[in-house]
Enzyme design. Structure first.
Site, PDB file in Angstrom:
ATOM      1  N   GLY A   1       1.714 -22.949  -0.008  1.00  0.00           N
ATOM      2  CA  GLY A   1       0.721 -23.847  -0.603  1.00  0.00           C
ATOM      3  C   GLY A   1       0.237 -23.367  -1.966  1.00  0.00           C
ATOM      4  O   GLY A   1       0.622 -22.295  -2.434  1.00  0.00           O
TER       5      GLY A   1
ATOM      6  N   CYS B   1     -19.314  -5.783  16.370  1.00  0.00           N
ATOM      7  CA  CYS B   1     -20.360  -4.866  15.895  1.00  0.00           C
ATOM      8  C   CYS B   1     -20.326  -3.534  16.647  1.00  0.00           C
ATOM      9  O   CYS B   1     -20.727  -2.510  16.102  1.00  0.00           O
ATOM     10  CB  CYS B   1     -21.730  -5.510  16.038  1.00  0.00           C
TER      11      CYS B   1
ATOM     12  N   GLU C   1      -1.733  -9.783  -4.290  1.00  0.00           N
ATOM     13  CA  GLU C   1      -3.041 -10.393  -4.562  1.00  0.00           C
ATOM     14  C   GLU C   1      -2.922 -11.894  -4.832  1.00  0.00           C
ATOM     15  O   GLU C   1      -3.764 -12.667  -4.415  1.00  0.00           O
ATOM     16  CB  GLU C   1      -3.730  -9.699  -5.754  1.00  0.00           C
TER      17      GLU C   1
ATOM     18  N   ARG D   1       0.826  -1.221   0.000  1.00  0.00           N
ATOM     19  CA  ARG D   1       0.000   0.000   0.000  1.00  0.00           C
ATOM     20  C   ARG D   1       0.857   1.266   0.000  1.00  0.00           C
ATOM     21  O   ARG D   1       0.326   2.361  -0.068  1.00  0.00           O
ATOM     22  CB  ARG D   1      -0.898   0.019   1.257  1.00  0.00           C
TER      23      ARG D   1
ATOM     24  N   TYR E   1     -11.842 -12.169  -9.917  1.00  0.00           N
ATOM     25  CA  TYR E   1     -11.607 -11.424  -8.681  1.00  0.00           C
ATOM     26  C   TYR E   1     -10.235 -10.719  -8.715  1.00  0.00           C
ATOM     27  O   TYR E   1     -10.135  -9.526  -8.444  1.00  0.00           O
ATOM     28  CB  TYR E   1     -11.693 -12.335  -7.440  1.00  0.00           C
TER      29      TYR E   1
ATOM     30  N   ASP F   1     -14.767 -10.948  -2.509  1.00  0.00           N
ATOM     31  CA  ASP F   1     -14.005 -12.096  -1.982  1.00  0.00           C
ATOM     32  C   ASP F   1     -14.764 -12.646  -0.763  1.00  0.00           C
ATOM     33  O   ASP F   1     -15.891 -12.209  -0.482  1.00  0.00           O
ATOM     34  CB  ASP F   1     -12.566 -11.683  -1.627  1.00  0.00           C
TER      35      ASP F   1
HETATM   36 FE1  SF4 Z   1     -20.604  -7.117  10.530  1.00  0.00          FE
HETATM   37 FE2  SF4 Z   1     -21.583  -6.416  12.906  1.00  0.00          FE
HETATM   38 FE3  SF4 Z   1     -20.736  -4.575  11.197  1.00  0.00          FE
HETATM   39 FE4  SF4 Z   1     -22.941  -5.901  10.715  1.00  0.00          FE
HETATM   40  S1  SF4 Z   1     -22.599  -4.520  12.408  1.00  0.00           S
HETATM   41  S2  SF4 Z   1     -21.346  -5.452   9.235  1.00  0.00           S
HETATM   42  S3  SF4 Z   1     -22.414  -7.918  11.499  1.00  0.00           S
HETATM   43  S4  SF4 Z   1     -19.480  -6.162  12.205  1.00  0.00           S
END
Ligand code: SF4
Length: 370
Positions: free
Chosen positions: A80, A198, A36, A24, A119, A137
């Site tokens: 691999g 999340c 890649e 990068r 890809y 991906d």
């Molecule tokens: Fe993934 Fe959670 Fe973000 Fe939804 S909120 S895209 S499940 S990390």
């Protein structure tokens, strides 16, 4: 789904949280291409030392085109899927011949290179040249499946085709380099397979999987295929202070790598009888003084191997290779100069512990390591 929100949140997040990866730094097309290909089926942290070594040894496309096959395979040893390395060299030679040694910019030209599919062509075109091509991906599939709470089987080609379309719809024109990497990076660092974070995810506000609490069950990858276990036996055949190794055929599984002779144990065979049969079939000789050294369990992506390793000596016959390209008698300390499959490398790393047996009296005792 609020497209503008997804685009701007991902781009902002990537600007702040992207990993400082070597390819990068300048987005040099040669570096992006090598990264890649190495990243196919392999994680970034595994790839990093391989990438650094490769670029140091082969700093440009022409040096890849000129390199000896053993050098290429040695640099790839342990990663691999060795056809990736061989295709890299074929592609480098094609670039020298057809594109005067300069990595092509056009998607169709990139796609025409050996080892490059849809890809990888899209990833290189967007990341190296910032052209408007979407990428899909495993990371992107996982994230999009959760974002849309999509329970369809993501192994189905029709579902994957739909994900390509969605990725194209989301792509902000002129920002493909950052946006594509942002999607893959968020999938790798935040929206991970078993532990999506999340709470820190920039897309949480729009994520249906999070809202419904279904994220851990997504993506739906259909029925798992059972991993096959193969029992294989090999011999470290010694002669004085040297051992015999052979170079595998130029095509097929692990083509061009070096290995100790041996093969699959067939039903009803003991490891010893299988080894005697294999050595006769592959080398035309009989062996004696078989001693078990160790048993190695090694997992490849699509199968697992139980490798029964023996020390042996030549008994009768003249070596005539029916399977390998060529064979060599090599001193233990020189074995690491040759490219081997990962399971053989594990054995080679253990061999020095037994090295006294190679130089000691004939009626030595071998300790079973595992
Ligand atoms: Fe993934 Fe959670 Fe973000 Fe939804 S909120 S895209 S499940 S990390």
């Amino acid at each position: 789904m609020n497209k503008k929100f997804i685009q701007s949140s991902l781009l902002k997040w990537f600007k702040r949280h992207q990993r400082p990866l070597p390819w990068r730094k300048k987005y040099e097309p040669y570096h992006v291409w090598i990264s890649e290909i190495m990243l196919q089926q392999t994680q970034v942290k595994t790839v990093l030392p391989y990438f650094e070594r490769w670029i140091l040894a082969l700093p440009d496309i022409r040096s890849v085109a000129r390199a000896k096959e053993d050098k290429i395979l040695k640099l790839w040893e342990g990663l691999g899927y060795y056809s990736r390395a061989r295709n890299l060299q074929k592609a480098a030679r094609m670039i020298v011949k057809k594109f005067v040694g300069k990595f092509p910019r056009k998607y169709e030209d990139i796609l025409s290179l050996p080892g490059i599919g849809r890809y990888t062509a899209a990833a290189i075109t967007s990341i190296a040249f910032n052209q408007n091509y979407p990428v899909v991906d495993g990371n992107v599939i996982r994230m999009v499946a959760r974002l849309f709470n999509d329970k369809r089987n993501t192994r189905l080609p029709s579902v994957v085709a739909d994900y390509w379309k969605r990725a194209g719809d989301f792509l902000p024109k002129g920002r493909a380099r950052d946006f594509n990497q942002a999607m893959m990076e968020l999938g790798a660092l935040v929206c991970t397979p078993n532990n999506p974070d999340c709470d820190i995810c920039p897309l949480q506000k729009e994520c249906l999987g999070y809202k419904k609490g279904t994220m851990l069950s997504l993506p739906n990858r259909g029925k798992k295929t059972k991993i096959k276990i193969i029992d294989v036996v090999l011999a470290v055949i010694r002669k004085g202070d040297k051992v015999f190794i052979q170079k595998r055929p130029p095509t097929g599984l692990m083509a061009g790598l070096w290995e100790f002779p041996g093969g699959k144990i067939q039903q009803g065979e003991t490891p010893q009888s299988a080894l005697r049969r294999e050595i006769m079939e592959e080398m035309g000789i009989t062996i004696k003084n078989l001693r078990p050294i160790m048993k190695i369990r090694h997992a490849y992506t699509r199968f697992k191997v139980n490798l029964h390793c023996f020390l042996a000596e030549m008994d009768k016959g003249k070596i005539h290779l029916s399977f390998a390209q060529k064979g060599e008698w090599v001193r233990l300390q020189d074995l690491r100069k040759y490219p081997f499959p990962a399971a053989d490398v594990r054995l080679i790393l253990e061999l020095p512990k037994l090295s006294w047996t190679f130089f000691g009296p004939e009626n030595f005792d071998i300790t079973l390591i595992t």
